[in-house]
Design a protein around this motif. Structure first.
Motif, short mmCIF file in Angstrom:
data_model
loop_
_atom_site.label_atom_id
_atom_site.label_comp_id
_atom_site.label_asym_id
_atom_site.label_seq_id
_atom_site.Cartn_x
_atom_site.Cartn_y
_atom_site.Cartn_z
N ARG A 1 -1.68 14.25 2.83
CA ARG A 1 -1.92 13.23 1.83
C ARG A 1 -2.37 13.81 0.49
O ARG A 1 -2.98 14.88 0.44
N CYS A 2 -2.06 13.08 -0.57
CA CYS A 2 -2.54 13.43 -1.91
C CYS A 2 -3.39 12.27 -2.41
O CYS A 2 -2.87 11.25 -2.85
N GLY A 3 -4.68 12.38 -2.31
CA GLY A 3 -5.56 11.35 -2.82
C GLY A 3 -5.59 10.09 -1.96
O GLY A 3 -5.16 10.07 -0.80
N SER A 4 -6.12 9.02 -2.55
CA SER A 4 -6.28 7.74 -1.85
C SER A 4 -5.04 6.87 -1.99
O SER A 4 -4.22 7.08 -2.90
N PRO A 5 -4.91 5.88 -1.11
CA PRO A 5 -3.75 4.97 -1.21
C PRO A 5 -3.76 4.19 -2.52
O PRO A 5 -4.83 3.87 -3.07
N LEU A 6 -2.59 3.89 -3.01
CA LEU A 6 -2.41 3.07 -4.21
C LEU A 6 -1.99 1.67 -3.75
O LEU A 6 -1.22 1.53 -2.80
N LYS A 7 -2.48 0.64 -4.42
CA LYS A 7 -2.22 -0.72 -3.97
C LYS A 7 -1.70 -1.59 -5.10
O LYS A 7 -2.06 -1.42 -6.26
N ASP B 1 1.16 9.31 -10.72
CA ASP B 1 0.31 8.69 -9.71
C ASP B 1 0.39 9.43 -8.37
O ASP B 1 -0.52 9.31 -7.54
N GLU C 1 0.85 -1.18 0.00
CA GLU C 1 0.00 0.00 0.00
C GLU C 1 0.89 1.24 0.00
O GLU C 1 1.84 1.32 0.78
N GLN D 1 0.80 5.48 0.02
CA GLN D 1 0.03 6.70 0.20
C GLN D 1 0.88 7.91 -0.20
O GLN D 1 1.84 8.26 0.50
N GLN E 1 2.24 11.56 -0.32
CA GLN E 1 2.14 12.62 0.67
C GLN E 1 3.19 13.69 0.43
O GLN E 1 4.21 13.46 -0.23
#
Length: 452
Positions: free
Chosen positions: A377-383, A410, A367, A369, A371
């Motif tokens: 934070r910048c947006g939602s976590p990437l997975k 991203d 995961e 995130q 930042q």
């Protein structure tokens, strides 16, 4: 030195050696006769200390299996009674190359012999060798490397896989991404059910002259799992790591394997084979980073729970593409209440309340995130993709390998990313995540990142 130039210079030396010595071998009092249809290689001069003989006219052999490879005094004398030429190779490589490159160190004509190759001299073509091939057999497609299993996982029993040595020069603090390629391990000995064999594949580094890295310095990483008869046909270790040079020097890294089983003794043995073609590769990228999970092993992860490990803030740079690698060594705890024997797993990480499942099913993923430097934070976590692992009691342990590929796009307006590895126990017995280094300061659960 360029590989082609290196080959030419070595062959020139070998040619002089053969010109002066072919046909010069005169049997000494302690000489050991070579059969009429064999190639014979000796560890001492004057045809003494016969270590290897072969009648095959189109096969390659790893010399390390016969006490003539790296770390020995080499081939000190030889007789070739075969009707074909024999060639000897070294798999050391120069800076910027990978271990698929090999150097032809010399050729022995049919009927040729030498009573003294001067192998004790480090400059001799016969001093450090890895493979001998007869009749022009291709050294890259020859039979694999066979290694006997031991009764314990003592690191002193590591066997270096020929063809995976990689030598390179590095300045102090310079970083190199290293990764194994095409490593496949299977059994040669027929194994009955429950005759599991633990297999550890380690990426190990040292100074090129054989000196160990400074005390307390990470020397590599490893991959481990049990080979389970009637279930596994082969294990495919994947070992990745970032080497950081402690000083300006020349270094040697290689892939080593250690098969072991508690049932191994004088009467019960097992031989495993590393298939031909295994190599170790190296690359240098921008913004390279590495980190590992230190300390003592945390409490075992109960079924239905998830934890995060290897938490780290990474700052990319240089190019738009980003690679993040996180590999965790985990083991299924043993909670065998019904007395089935033999038992596998770790006894001291189970709990009386755990089910008697004889397995652990787990999932892992990375995961990330994005930042800013202040933690915003910048947006939602990437997975990354979720990897699933079914660790049977007989499989015992597993290296959970995970990769995530991103681009700077991203990350949006953020210039860094906080990454972690998620480990979820989805079913069965408790799951132990291993921390700290193993013997020889080889890391267990570790991560790396780079821009490329």
């Amino acid at each position: 030195m360029h590989i082609r130039a290196k080959v030419s210079s070595l062959l020139a030396v070998a040619g002089l050696l053969f010109a002066g010595l072919v046909g010069s071998a005169s049997p000494a009092a302690a000489a050991e006769e070579c059969p009429a249809d064999r190639l014979c290689l000796y560890s001492s001069t004057q045809l003494r200390g016969l270590k290897f003989s072969a009648a095959s006219t189109n096969t390659c052999f790893w010399l390390g299996r016969y006490g003539l490879g790296e770390g020995t005094n080499g081939i000190n004398s030889y007789v070739n009674n075969l009707p074909v030429t024999a060639q000897v190779y070294q798999f050391d490589t120069g800076a910027g190359t990978d271990s698929a490159a090999r150097t032809l160190r010399g050729s022995v004509r049919a009927g040729g012999a030498s009573s003294d190759t001067d192998a004790v001299n480090p400059a001799s073509p016969w001093h450090t060798l890895d493979k001998v091939c007869t009749g022009g057999a291709d050294p890259m497609t020859s039979p694999g490397f066979d290694v006997s299993a031991h009764s314990t996982a003592d690191p002193a029993n590591y066997a270096d896989v020929p063809g995976t040595k990689l030598e390179f020069d590095a300045a102090a603090g310079a970083k190199s991404y290293l990764w194994s390629r095409d490593v496949s391990v299977r059994n040669l000995t027929s194994l009955a059910e429950h005759r599991n064999v633990g297999v550890t594949a380690a990426l190990r580094c040292m100074y090129a002259d054989g000196r160990a890295l400074p005390s307390g310095y990470e020397t590599g990483s490893y991959w481990a799992a049990n080979f389970v008869p009637t279930v596994d046909t082969a294990l495919l270790p994947s070992v990745r790591w970032t080497f950081i040079a402690p000083t300006a020097d020349r270094y040697r890294c290689r892939i080593s394997v250690l098969p072991y089983a508690t049932w191994i003794d004088a009467d019960d043995t097992a031989t495993m084979r590393v298939e031909a073609g295994a190599t170790l590769a190296r690359a240098v990228y921008s913004a390279m980073d590495r980190w590992s999970l230190g300390g003592t092993d945390p409490a075992a992860l109960a079924p239905g729970t998830t934890t995060s490990v290897l938490d780290h803030v990474y700052t990319p740079g240089g190019t738009d593409d980003i690679a993040i690698v996180m590999d965790a060594n985990v083991t299924s705890c043993n909670n065998d209440k019904d007395g089935v024997s033999p038992n596998y797993g770790i006894d001291d990480c189970s709990d009386p309340a755990d089910p008697t499942a004889h397995h652990t099913k787990a999932s892992t993923w990375i995961e990330a995130q994005p930042q800013k430097s202040d933690g915003t934070r910048c947006g939602s976590p990437l997975k990354s993709a979720v990897a699933s692992w079914n660790i049977s009691e007989r499989k015992h342990h597993q290296t959970a390998t995970n990769s995530l590929y991103l681009t700077t796009a991203d990350l949006g307006s953020c210039d860094r990313v906080r990454v972690s590895l998620k480990v979820s126990n989805t079913e069965g017995n408790r799951l132990q995540v291993h921390t700290g280094p193993a013997s020889q300061n080889i890391v267990k659960t570790h991560a790396l990142a780079f821009a490329y």
